[in-house]
Design a protein around this motif. Structure first.
Motif, PDB file in Angstrom:
ATOM      1  N   TYR A  50      34.872  54.206  42.990  1.00  0.00           N
ATOM      2  CA  TYR A  50      33.890  53.640  43.919  1.00  0.00           C
ATOM      3  C   TYR A  50      33.164  52.525  43.179  1.00  0.00           C
ATOM      4  O   TYR A  50      32.755  52.691  42.032  1.00  0.00           O
ATOM      5  N   ILE A  51      33.003  51.368  43.830  1.00  0.00           N
ATOM      6  CA  ILE A  51      32.358  50.214  43.202  1.00  0.00           C
ATOM      7  C   ILE A  51      31.249  49.708  44.104  1.00  0.00           C
ATOM      8  O   ILE A  51      31.446  49.493  45.295  1.00  0.00           O
ATOM      9  N   SER A  52      30.087  49.487  43.515  1.00  0.00           N
ATOM     10  CA  SER A  52      28.960  48.944  44.269  1.00  0.00           C
ATOM     11  C   SER A  52      29.238  47.507  44.698  1.00  0.00           C
ATOM     12  O   SER A  52      29.871  46.727  43.990  1.00  0.00           O
ATOM     13  N   ASN A  53      28.726  47.161  45.872  1.00  0.00           N
ATOM     14  CA  ASN A  53      28.899  45.798  46.406  1.00  0.00           C
ATOM     15  C   ASN A  53      28.216  44.722  45.563  1.00  0.00           C
ATOM     16  O   ASN A  53      28.409  43.532  45.818  1.00  0.00           O
ATOM     17  N   GLU A  54      27.425  45.130  44.589  1.00  0.00           N
ATOM     18  CA  GLU A  54      26.750  44.127  43.757  1.00  0.00           C
ATOM     19  C   GLU A  54      27.747  43.217  43.034  1.00  0.00           C
ATOM     20  O   GLU A  54      27.391  42.125  42.598  1.00  0.00           O
ATOM     21  N   VAL A  55      29.001  43.637  42.886  1.00  0.00           N
ATOM     22  CA  VAL A  55      29.995  42.818  42.171  1.00  0.00           C
ATOM     23  C   VAL A  55      30.719  41.835  43.089  1.00  0.00           C
ATOM     24  O   VAL A  55      31.453  40.967  42.604  1.00  0.00           O
ATOM     25  N   LEU A  56      30.562  41.953  44.401  1.00  0.00           N
ATOM     26  CA  LEU A  56      31.348  41.119  45.316  1.00  0.00           C
ATOM     27  C   LEU A  56      31.132  39.616  45.121  1.00  0.00           C
ATOM     28  O   LEU A  56      32.107  38.844  45.164  1.00  0.00           O
ATOM     29  N   PRO A  57      29.895  39.140  44.909  1.00  0.00           N
ATOM     30  CA  PRO A  57      29.745  37.695  44.669  1.00  0.00           C
ATOM     31  C   PRO A  57      30.516  37.229  43.427  1.00  0.00           C
ATOM     32  O   PRO A  57      31.095  36.136  43.431  1.00  0.00           O
ATOM     33  N   TYR A  58      30.525  38.046  42.389  1.00  0.00           N
ATOM     34  CA  TYR A  58      31.252  37.663  41.174  1.00  0.00           C
ATOM     35  C   TYR A  58      32.757  37.690  41.405  1.00  0.00           C
ATOM     36  O   TYR A  58      33.479  36.779  40.971  1.00  0.00           O
ATOM     37  N   LEU A  59      33.245  38.710  42.092  1.00  0.00           N
ATOM     38  CA  LEU A  59      34.681  38.756  42.391  1.00  0.00           C
ATOM     39  C   LEU A  59      35.088  37.570  43.259  1.00  0.00           C
ATOM     40  O   LEU A  59      36.185  37.012  43.097  1.00  0.00           O
ATOM     41  N   ALA A  60      34.203  37.148  44.167  1.00  0.00           N
ATOM     42  CA  ALA A  60      34.489  35.962  44.979  1.00  0.00           C
ATOM     43  C   ALA A  60      34.583  34.719  44.090  1.00  0.00           C
ATOM     44  O   ALA A  60      35.441  33.854  44.300  1.00  0.00           O
ATOM     45  N   PHE A  61      33.704  34.625  43.104  1.00  0.00           N
ATOM     46  CA  PHE A  61      33.754  33.524  42.141  1.00  0.00           C
ATOM     47  C   PHE A  61      35.092  33.521  41.383  1.00  0.00           C
ATOM     48  O   PHE A  61      35.653  32.458  41.086  1.00  0.00           O
ATOM     49  N   LEU A  62      35.619  34.717  41.090  1.00  0.00           N
ATOM     50  CA  LEU A  62      36.922  34.832  40.426  1.00  0.00           C
ATOM     51  C   LEU A  62      38.075  34.615  41.395  1.00  0.00           C
ATOM     52  O   LEU A  62      39.237  34.668  40.994  1.00  0.00           O
ATOM     53  N   GLU A  63      37.733  34.382  42.676  1.00  0.00           N
ATOM     54  CA  GLU A  63      38.730  34.189  43.748  1.00  0.00           C
ATOM     55  C   GLU A  63      39.584  35.444  43.930  1.00  0.00           C
ATOM     56  O   GLU A  63      40.805  35.377  44.069  1.00  0.00           O
ATOM     57  N   PHE A  64      38.889  36.564  43.944  1.00  0.00           N
ATOM     58  CA  PHE A  64      39.573  37.851  44.096  1.00  0.00           C
ATOM     59  C   PHE A  64      38.822  38.661  45.147  1.00  0.00           C
ATOM     60  O   PHE A  64      37.628  38.937  44.995  1.00  0.00           O
ATOM     61  N   ASN A  65      39.526  39.040  46.223  1.00  0.00           N
ATOM     62  CA  ASN A  65      38.922  39.813  47.300  1.00  0.00           C
ATOM     63  C   ASN A  65      39.571  41.191  47.357  1.00  0.00           C
ATOM     64  O   ASN A  65      40.730  41.313  47.757  1.00  0.00           O
ATOM     65  N   PRO A  66      38.859  42.248  46.951  1.00  0.00           N
ATOM     66  CA  PRO A  66      39.476  43.581  46.929  1.00  0.00           C
ATOM     67  C   PRO A  66      39.930  44.064  48.297  1.00  0.00           C
ATOM     68  O   PRO A  66      40.851  44.882  48.390  1.00  0.00           O
ATOM     69  N   PHE A  67      39.345  43.530  49.362  1.00  0.00           N
ATOM     70  CA  PHE A  67      39.720  43.966  50.708  1.00  0.00           C
ATOM     71  C   PHE A  67      41.081  43.397  51.128  1.00  0.00           C
ATOM     72  O   PHE A  67      41.693  43.888  52.070  1.00  0.00           O
ATOM     73  N   ASP A  68      41.547  42.405  50.391  1.00  0.00           N
ATOM     74  CA  ASP A  68      42.911  41.921  50.625  1.00  0.00           C
ATOM     75  C   ASP A  68      43.955  42.947  50.182  1.00  0.00           C
ATOM     76  O   ASP A  68      45.122  42.852  50.565  1.00  0.00           O
ATOM     77  N   PHE A  69      43.518  43.909  49.378  1.00  0.00           N
ATOM     78  CA  PHE A  69      44.452  44.881  48.801  1.00  0.00           C
ATOM     79  C   PHE A  69      44.145  46.305  49.242  1.00  0.00           C
ATOM     80  O   PHE A  69      44.507  47.269  48.582  1.00  0.00           O
ATOM     81  N   GLY A  70      43.453  46.417  50.381  1.00  0.00           N
ATOM     82  CA  GLY A  70      43.250  47.729  50.983  1.00  0.00           C
ATOM     83  C   GLY A  70      41.972  48.437  50.634  1.00  0.00           C
ATOM     84  O   GLY A  70      41.807  49.623  50.981  1.00  0.00           O
ATOM     85  N   ALA A  71      41.049  47.788  49.951  1.00  0.00           N
ATOM     86  CA  ALA A  71      39.775  48.433  49.619  1.00  0.00           C
ATOM     87  C   ALA A  71      39.067  48.913  50.883  1.00  0.00           C
ATOM     88  O   ALA A  71      39.142  48.280  51.935  1.00  0.00           O
ATOM     89  N   VAL A  72      38.372  50.027  50.770  1.00  0.00           N
ATOM     90  CA  VAL A  72      37.717  50.677  51.902  1.00  0.00           C
ATOM     91  C   VAL A  72      36.208  50.484  51.802  1.00  0.00           C
ATOM     92  O   VAL A  72      35.605  50.768  50.763  1.00  0.00           O
ATOM     93  N   GLY A 289      30.025  52.972  37.084  1.00  0.00           N
ATOM     94  CA  GLY A 289      30.663  52.530  35.857  1.00  0.00           C
ATOM     95  C   GLY A 289      31.585  51.338  36.048  1.00  0.00           C
ATOM     96  O   GLY A 289      31.632  50.431  35.202  1.00  0.00           O
ATOM     97  N   MET A 290      32.348  51.306  37.143  1.00  0.00           N
ATOM     98  CA  MET A 290      33.261  50.193  37.385  1.00  0.00           C
ATOM     99  C   MET A 290      32.483  48.893  37.611  1.00  0.00           C
ATOM    100  O   MET A 290      32.878  47.829  37.126  1.00  0.00           O
ATOM    101  N   SER A 291      31.384  48.995  38.319  1.00  0.00           N
ATOM    102  CA  SER A 291      30.539  47.821  38.542  1.00  0.00           C
ATOM    103  C   SER A 291      29.991  47.294  37.226  1.00  0.00           C
ATOM    104  O   SER A 291      29.977  46.081  36.982  1.00  0.00           O
ATOM    105  N   MET A 292      29.551  48.188  36.353  1.00  0.00           N
ATOM    106  CA  MET A 292      29.027  47.771  35.052  1.00  0.00           C
ATOM    107  C   MET A 292      30.088  47.055  34.227  1.00  0.00           C
ATOM    108  O   MET A 292      29.806  46.065  33.557  1.00  0.00           O
ATOM    109  N   ALA A 293      31.314  47.568  34.259  1.00  0.00           N
ATOM    110  CA  ALA A 293      32.396  46.942  33.496  1.00  0.00           C
ATOM    111  C   ALA A 293      32.645  45.518  33.978  1.00  0.00           C
ATOM    112  O   ALA A 293      32.795  44.583  33.178  1.00  0.00           O
ATOM    113  N   ILE A 294      32.682  45.348  35.297  1.00  0.00           N
ATOM    114  CA  ILE A 294      32.927  44.016  35.870  1.00  0.00           C
ATOM    115  C   ILE A 294      31.780  43.064  35.535  1.00  0.00           C
ATOM    116  O   ILE A 294      31.997  41.913  35.130  1.00  0.00           O
TER     117      ILE A 294
END
Length: 378
Positions: A50-72, A289-294
């Motif tokens: 489980y990953i908090s949405n706080e990382v979504l802006p950063y993942l967008a900056f990396l041009e990576f959208n987890p919902f493209d790969f089935g994220a719930v 933990g996953m959010s912290m790593a990212i």
């Protein structure tokens, strides 16, 4: 076969979330990056997923959208105590569920697309000589770089080799994870407590349910195997018993890991910048933990780019800024996580707290916020 180019701007040791996000970030700015990972991709890992949405802006900056790969998408939280009392709340930021198997693999593809060189090997030695890192591997590669990032997880060969303080202490926890098929709400992450531990439950891609629990190793050893432990301890929580008994496991055997420690760690070791679990771990009870790593990758990469481009003038300034920014972002939530986990290890206190939360439900989102952060600006 030897690597043709042996000098890099950055060598990243470890290809989990922190390592891959660092690799993608740095390669976006045309830095020559080598990522060394000892395991093959993809690989299941003991993880709450489980990953908090706080990382979504950063993942967008990396041009990576987890919902493209089935994220719930997940926006609800449920908590139960050892005496089967239950409370629910809305998650302040919300989050998403995706397996490490899928997430690591897709981040790897992004890194390769960006030009990152991937090497499957075990790093056996890192030396810092004349302001350059010299890296040796099991396959006898001899590599050099200006920067080394340590993203090699909870406990590794290099932690032992560097004699890091935390590695001297015996880890007291066991983690167990399985994926199952069954009925569970898509938008819910649940945390169910049992004597000596707790289990996180949430959906990931492909309509699979991730069940991941952590327990005291000493408590587990009183039972002859996982099945016996679950029957006599885990299933005392009625919510968990119902989920386990009404679902079908997708793994032949549960994944286990006993090397889990929440001791404090140094953020820079022999000039190596530590990221992800190599820098510090929050209790899984807090689910972040996953959010912290990212986010640790975001902090490290921005500073490393500034150093490589001459905006940070000295290596000491780079290290000090990283330590300062890492602590600013994570130190409080780690302390909060330790405190909350300590309370929930004491059944009577945990049950008393839940009674208060049932009467004052607005307090639960406030507590959750203490173990989560705000999105960092890119």
């Amino acid at each position: 076969m030897k690597t043709q180019n042996t000098h890099f701007d950055v060598i990243i040791v470890g290809g989990g979330l922190a390592g891959l996000c660092n690799a993608i970030h740095l390669s976006k700015f045309n830095k020559k990056v080598l990522l060394i990972e000892k395991n093959e991709y993809p690989k299941h890992k003991v993880c709450g997923e489980y990953i908090s949405n706080e990382v979504l802006p950063y993942l967008a900056f990396l041009e990576f959208n987890p919902f493209d790969f089935g994220a719930v998408k997940i926006d609800k939280f449920q908590l139960s105590t050892t005496n089967n009392q239950l409370i629910s709340a809305e998650l302040p930021l919300g989050g998403f569920g995706i397996s490490r198997y899928k997430l690591d693999f897709e981040l790897l593809q992004k890194a390769i697309q960006n030009g990152v060189i991937i090497m499957q090997d075990l790093v056996t030695n890192i030396q810092f000589i004349n302001d350059i890192f010299e890296v040796e591997t099991k396959k006898n590669e001899h590599l050099t770089s200006k920067i080394v990032i340590g993203a090699f997880g909870k406990r590794s060969y290099l932690d032992v080799a560097m004699q890091r303080d935390f590695i001297q202490k015996k880890p007291p926890y066991l983690g167990v994870k399985i994926h199952v098929k069954g009925n569970f709400p898509n938008d819910l992450v649940a945390l169910h407590n049992f004597k000596g531990g707790y289990c996180g439950v949430s959906k990931v891609e492909n309509n699979e349910i991730n069940l991941c629990y952590i327990t005291n190793l000493s408590s587990f050893k009183k039972h002859k195997n996982i099945e016996c432990f679950q029957e006599n301890v885990v299933f005392k929580n009625r919510c968990l018993k119902e989920i386990f008994e009404n679902s079908k496991s997708l793994f032949d055997e549960p994944l286990t890991i006993s090397q889990i420690s929440f001791e404090s760690k140094t953020l820079v070791e022999n000039h190596i910048i530590m990221c992800g679990d190599a820098a510090g771990m929050i209790h899984p009870l807090c689910g972040n933990g996953m959010s912290m790593a990212i986010q640790s990758a975001q902090i490290a990469s921005k500073l490393i780019l500034n150093y490589l481009e001459g905006k940070i003038l000295t290596r000491n300034a780079l290290k000090n800024e990283y330590i300062s920014k890492w602590n600013h972002q994570f130190k409080w939530r780690l302390k909060a996580g330790h405190f909350i986990a300590m309370l929930f290890r004491q059944d009577e206190i945990a049950n008393f707290l839940l009674q208060i939360l049932r009467k004052l439900p607005f307090l639960l989102p406030t507590i959750i916020r203490q173990t989560h952060g705000k999105p960092l600006k890119n």
